[in-house]
Scaffold this motif. Structure first.
Motif, mmCIF file in Angstrom:
data_model
loop_
_atom_site.group_PDB
_atom_site.id
_atom_site.type_symbol
_atom_site.label_atom_id
_atom_site.label_comp_id
_atom_site.label_asym_id
_atom_site.label_seq_id
_atom_site.Cartn_x
_atom_site.Cartn_y
_atom_site.Cartn_z
ATOM 1 N N ASP A 197 0.835 -1.199 0.000
ATOM 2 C CA ASP A 197 0.000 0.000 0.000
ATOM 3 C C ASP A 197 0.871 1.251 0.000
ATOM 4 O OD1 ASP A 197 -2.413 -1.403 0.062
ATOM 5 O OD2 ASP A 197 -2.335 -1.592 2.240
ATOM 6 N N LEU A 198 0.522 2.209 -0.865
ATOM 7 C CA LEU A 198 1.247 3.473 -0.901
ATOM 8 C C LEU A 198 0.714 4.371 0.210
ATOM 9 C CD1 LEU A 198 1.374 4.125 -4.753
ATOM 10 C CD2 LEU A 198 2.996 2.890 -3.303
ATOM 11 N N ALA A 199 1.641 5.038 0.887
ATOM 12 C CA ALA A 199 1.259 5.812 2.072
ATOM 13 C C ALA A 199 0.818 7.229 1.758
ATOM 14 C CB ALA A 199 2.434 5.840 3.060
ATOM 15 N N ALA A 200 1.241 7.771 0.627
ATOM 16 C CA ALA A 200 1.048 9.208 0.383
ATOM 17 C C ALA A 200 -0.271 9.492 -0.325
ATOM 18 C CB ALA A 200 2.209 9.770 -0.426
ATOM 19 N N ALA A 201 -1.387 9.351 0.365
ATOM 20 C CA ALA A 201 -2.677 9.738 -0.217
ATOM 21 C C ALA A 201 -2.695 11.245 -0.448
ATOM 22 C CB ALA A 201 -3.806 9.328 0.710
ATOM 23 N N GLY A 202 -3.117 11.634 -1.618
ATOM 24 C CA GLY A 202 -3.126 13.053 -1.960
ATOM 25 C C GLY A 202 -1.837 13.523 -2.592
ATOM 26 N N GLY A 203 -0.836 12.621 -2.718
ATOM 27 C CA GLY A 203 0.416 12.984 -3.360
ATOM 28 C C GLY A 203 0.395 12.654 -4.837
ATOM 29 N N SER A 204 1.556 12.718 -5.454
ATOM 30 C CA SER A 204 1.660 12.448 -6.884
ATOM 31 C C SER A 204 2.542 11.231 -7.122
ATOM 32 C CB SER A 204 2.226 13.658 -7.623
ATOM 33 O OG SER A 204 3.472 14.047 -7.082
ATOM 34 N N ILE A 205 2.315 10.571 -8.242
ATOM 35 C CA ILE A 205 3.019 9.339 -8.576
ATOM 36 C C ILE A 205 3.677 9.491 -9.943
ATOM 37 C CG2 ILE A 205 2.737 6.890 -9.115
ATOM 38 C CD1 ILE A 205 0.555 6.760 -7.048
ATOM 39 N N ALA A 206 4.934 9.050 -10.025
ATOM 40 C CA ALA A 206 5.667 9.067 -11.289
ATOM 41 C C ALA A 206 6.000 7.640 -11.696
ATOM 42 C CB ALA A 206 6.942 9.895 -11.163
ATOM 43 N N LEU A 207 5.929 7.375 -12.987
ATOM 44 C CA LEU A 207 6.291 6.073 -13.540
ATOM 45 C C LEU A 207 7.551 6.231 -14.372
ATOM 46 C CD1 LEU A 207 2.750 4.918 -14.778
ATOM 47 C CD2 LEU A 207 3.775 4.626 -12.501
ATOM 48 N N ASP A 208 8.564 5.437 -14.057
ATOM 49 C CA ASP A 208 9.843 5.516 -14.760
ATOM 50 C C ASP A 208 10.386 6.931 -14.789
ATOM 51 O OD1 ASP A 208 9.735 2.748 -15.307
ATOM 52 O OD2 ASP A 208 8.459 3.119 -17.049
ATOM 53 N N GLY A 209 10.229 7.635 -13.666
ATOM 54 C CA GLY A 209 10.772 8.979 -13.537
ATOM 55 C C GLY A 209 9.956 10.070 -14.182
ATOM 56 N N GLN A 210 8.796 9.730 -14.757
ATOM 57 C CA GLN A 210 7.944 10.713 -15.422
ATOM 58 C C GLN A 210 6.671 10.924 -14.609
ATOM 59 O OE1 GLN A 210 7.369 8.912 -19.311
ATOM 60 N NE2 GLN A 210 9.150 9.974 -20.145
ATOM 61 N N PRO A 211 6.382 12.151 -14.147
ATOM 62 C CA PRO A 211 5.131 12.415 -13.410
ATOM 63 C C PRO A 211 3.930 11.914 -14.199
ATOM 64 C CG PRO A 211 6.561 14.332 -13.355
ATOM 65 C CD PRO A 211 7.199 13.373 -14.321
ATOM 66 N N HIS A 212 3.051 11.188 -13.516
ATOM 67 C CA HIS A 212 1.986 10.530 -14.264
ATOM 68 C C HIS A 212 0.582 10.889 -13.788
ATOM 69 C CE1 HIS A 212 1.332 7.634 -17.449
ATOM 70 N NE2 HIS A 212 0.382 7.058 -16.731
ATOM 71 N N PHE A 213 0.329 10.824 -12.465
ATOM 72 C CA PHE A 213 -0.996 11.196 -11.992
ATOM 73 C C PHE A 213 -0.937 11.568 -10.517
ATOM 74 C CE2 PHE A 213 -0.754 6.601 -11.469
ATOM 75 C CZ PHE A 213 -1.306 6.379 -10.221
ATOM 76 N N VAL A 214 -2.004 12.219 -10.060
ATOM 77 C CA VAL A 214 -2.105 12.694 -8.681
ATOM 78 C C VAL A 214 -3.193 11.901 -7.968
ATOM 79 C CG1 VAL A 214 -2.639 14.672 -7.194
ATOM 80 C CG2 VAL A 214 -1.316 15.006 -9.309
ATOM 81 N N LEU A 215 -2.880 11.463 -6.763
ATOM 82 C CA LEU A 215 -3.889 10.786 -5.949
ATOM 83 C C LEU A 215 -4.795 11.823 -5.283
ATOM 84 C CD1 LEU A 215 -1.780 8.033 -4.141
ATOM 85 C CD2 LEU A 215 -3.473 7.686 -5.943
ATOM 86 N N LYS A 216 -6.065 11.597 -5.338
ATOM 87 C CA LYS A 216 -6.998 12.487 -4.658
ATOM 88 C C LYS A 216 -6.892 12.277 -3.147
ATOM 89 C CE LYS A 216 -10.279 12.224 -8.502
ATOM 90 N NZ LYS A 216 -11.641 11.793 -8.916
ATOM 91 N N PRO A 217 -7.188 13.300 -2.359
ATOM 92 C CA PRO A 217 -7.161 13.136 -0.892
ATOM 93 C C PRO A 217 -8.027 11.954 -0.467
ATOM 94 C CG PRO A 217 -7.377 15.440 -1.455
ATOM 95 C CD PRO A 217 -7.517 14.689 -2.749
ATOM 96 N N GLY A 218 -7.443 11.055 0.293
ATOM 97 C CA GLY A 218 -8.170 9.880 0.754
ATOM 98 C C GLY A 218 -8.163 8.723 -0.223
ATOM 99 N N GLU A 219 -7.640 8.922 -1.440
ATOM 100 C CA GLU A 219 -7.624 7.856 -2.437
ATOM 101 C C GLU A 219 -6.470 6.892 -2.132
ATOM 102 O OE1 GLU A 219 -7.591 7.324 -7.324
ATOM 103 O OE2 GLU A 219 -6.948 9.211 -6.403
ATOM 104 N N SER A 220 -6.760 5.613 -2.141
ATOM 105 C CA SER A 220 -5.742 4.608 -1.842
ATOM 106 C C SER A 220 -5.161 4.044 -3.132
ATOM 107 C CB SER A 220 -6.332 3.478 -1.004
ATOM 108 O OG SER A 220 -7.367 2.819 -1.728
ATOM 109 N N ALA A 221 -3.970 3.490 -3.010
ATOM 110 C CA ALA A 221 -3.303 2.871 -4.147
ATOM 111 C C ALA A 221 -2.309 1.841 -3.622
ATOM 112 C CB ALA A 221 -2.585 3.926 -4.983
ATOM 113 N N PHE A 222 -1.997 0.864 -4.453
ATOM 114 C CA PHE A 222 -0.963 -0.094 -4.086
ATOM 115 C C PHE A 222 -0.078 -0.379 -5.286
ATOM 116 C CE2 PHE A 222 -4.419 -2.980 -5.449
ATOM 117 C CZ PHE A 222 -3.740 -3.843 -6.312
ATOM 118 N N VAL A 223 1.132 -0.862 -5.012
ATOM 119 C CA VAL A 223 2.073 -1.243 -6.054
ATOM 120 C C VAL A 223 2.410 -2.714 -5.869
ATOM 121 C CG1 VAL A 223 4.099 -0.561 -4.701
ATOM 122 C CG2 VAL A 223 4.253 -0.652 -7.190
#
Length: 290
Positions: free
Chosen positions: A218-244
Motif C-alpha cells: 500500500d502506498l502511504a502518500a494519499a493526496g500525493g503524486s506518482i511518477a512512472l519511470d521517472g515521469q510524473p503521471h498522476f495525482v492521488l486524490k485526498p483519501g484515495e488509496s493505491a498499491f504497487v
C-alpha cells in the motif's frame, strides 16, 4: 515457413534510426517490416503487429512509448531502444532480425522482465523501472517519500540509481527494491545519485527492503503524486488509496549483447567466398626486410 516479420514503433523524429533499423533487419533476412511513427495509439498498433505475425517488436522512443509497447506485445520479444544513435540502432536491428528469423534460440537471448503495477480505484498502470511517490500534488524529486524499483545497479542513471548505491539488485533476479526517502537533514543515509542524465543530487534515505514479486504494498502518500519511470503521471486524490505490486510476467526483452555473442559463436555473421575465387595466399612467401 513464411517470411519473417518485424514491427517498429518509433517517434517520427527518429527517421535516421528507423532507416538504420530497416537496413539491418533486411540484412538479417527479415522479409516484412511494419513501421508506426505516431506517439499515440501504440497499444493498439503493437497488438495489430502481433496479430499480423510480427516475431519481434522494436520500440524506439521514450519511457511512455516503451511502457505502451510492453503492455501490448504479449509473448513476442521486445527490443527497447532509446532514440538517438544510428550506430546503436544498426546493431540492435541486426540482433532483432536474427531473433525474428529464428536464427538464434530466443530462450538463450531473451529475458523475462519484471514490471511494477500501480493500481487505484480508477486506473491500473505499469512501470518498467521504477515507481516513485511524492508527498506533494506537484511531483518534485526533493519531496520524494517512496521509491519502488524492478532492479537497481551501481552504475545506473535515474531514480533506480539511489538503491543501486545502497542495495544493488541485478536485473537477473525476480525481486526488486523498496526505498523509504525523506529530507537529507532528517535521514540516516544520504546518497549522491544521478537521478536524471546530467543531474546528480543528494537524496535522503530512511531505509530499504527487498520488494518481493506478487506482494502488494500500500502506498502511504494519499493526496500525493506518482511518477512512472521517472515521469510524473498522476495525482492521488485526498483519501484515495493505491498499491504497487512487482509482477514477474513482464515482456520478453531481447538482450542485444547476448544475440550478437550467440551469432558470433555459431558463425552466423561469418561468410566465405568459394575457394575458386579466393586469391592465392602470399603471406608464406613474403620476405621481411631485416
Amino acid at each position: 515457413m513464411g517470411e519473417a516479420v518485424a514491427g517498429i514503433v518509433a517517434n517520427p523524429a527518429s527517421e535516421r534510426d528507423i532507416q538504420s533499423l530497416r537496413s539491418a533487419l533486411r540484412v538479417a533476412g527479415v522479409g516484412r517490416v511494419m513501421v508506426w511513427t505516431d506517439a499515440g495509439k501504440i497499444i493498439g498498433t503493437v497488438r495489430r503487429m502481433v496479430d499480423a505475425g510480427a516475431s519481434v517488436i522494436i520500440c524506439l522512443g521514450n519511457a511512455t512509448m516503451m511502457r505502451a509497447a510492453a503492455a501490448a506485445c504479449g509473448d513476442v520479444p521486445l527490443l527497447m531502444l532509446p532514440a538517438g544513435g544510428a550506430d546503436e540502432s544498426a546493431v540492435a536491428g541486426l540482433a532483432a532480425g536474427l531473433v525474428a528469423t529464428h536464427q538464434v534460440d530466443t530462450d538463450l537471448v531473451t529475458n523475462r522482465a519484471t514490471v511494477l503495477e500501480v493500481v487505484t480505484k480508477a486506473r491500473r498502470e505499469i512501470a518498467l523501472t521504477d515507481v516513485s511517490v511524492c508527498s506533494e500534488s506537484r511531483w518534485d524529486p526533493a519531496s520524494l517519500t517512496e521509491l519502488y524499483c524492478t532492479f537497481a545497479v551501481p552504475d545506473g542513471v535515474g531514480l533506480s540509481s539511489i538503491p543501486g548505491r545502497l542495495c544493488p539488485s541485478p536485473k537477473s533476479t525476480v525481486d526488486g527494491v523498496a526505498v523509504s526517502l525523506g529530507p537529507v537533514d532528517e535521514t540516516p543515509y544520504v546518497v549522491q545519485a544521478p537521478i536524471a542524465p546530467g543531474e546528480v543530487r543528494a537524496v535522503g534515505v530512511r531505509g530499504w527492503s527487498v520488494l518481493h514479486a506478487g506482494v502488494r504494498v500500500d502506498l502511504a502518500a494519499a493526496g500525493g503524486s506518482i511518477a512512472l519511470d521517472g515521469q510524473p503521471h498522476f495525482v492521488l486524490k485526498p483519501g484515495e488509496s493505491a498499491f504497487v505490486e512487482l509482477k514477474p510476467d513482464g515482456p520478453w526483452c531481447v538482450d542485444v549483447r547476448a544475440v550478437m555473442a550467440e551469432a558470433t559463436r555459431t558463425g552466423l555473421l561469418l561468410g566465405r567466398k568459394p575457394a575458386e575465387v579466393l586469391p592465392r595466399p602470399r603471406l608464406a612467401d613474403a620476405r621481411f626486410p631485416g
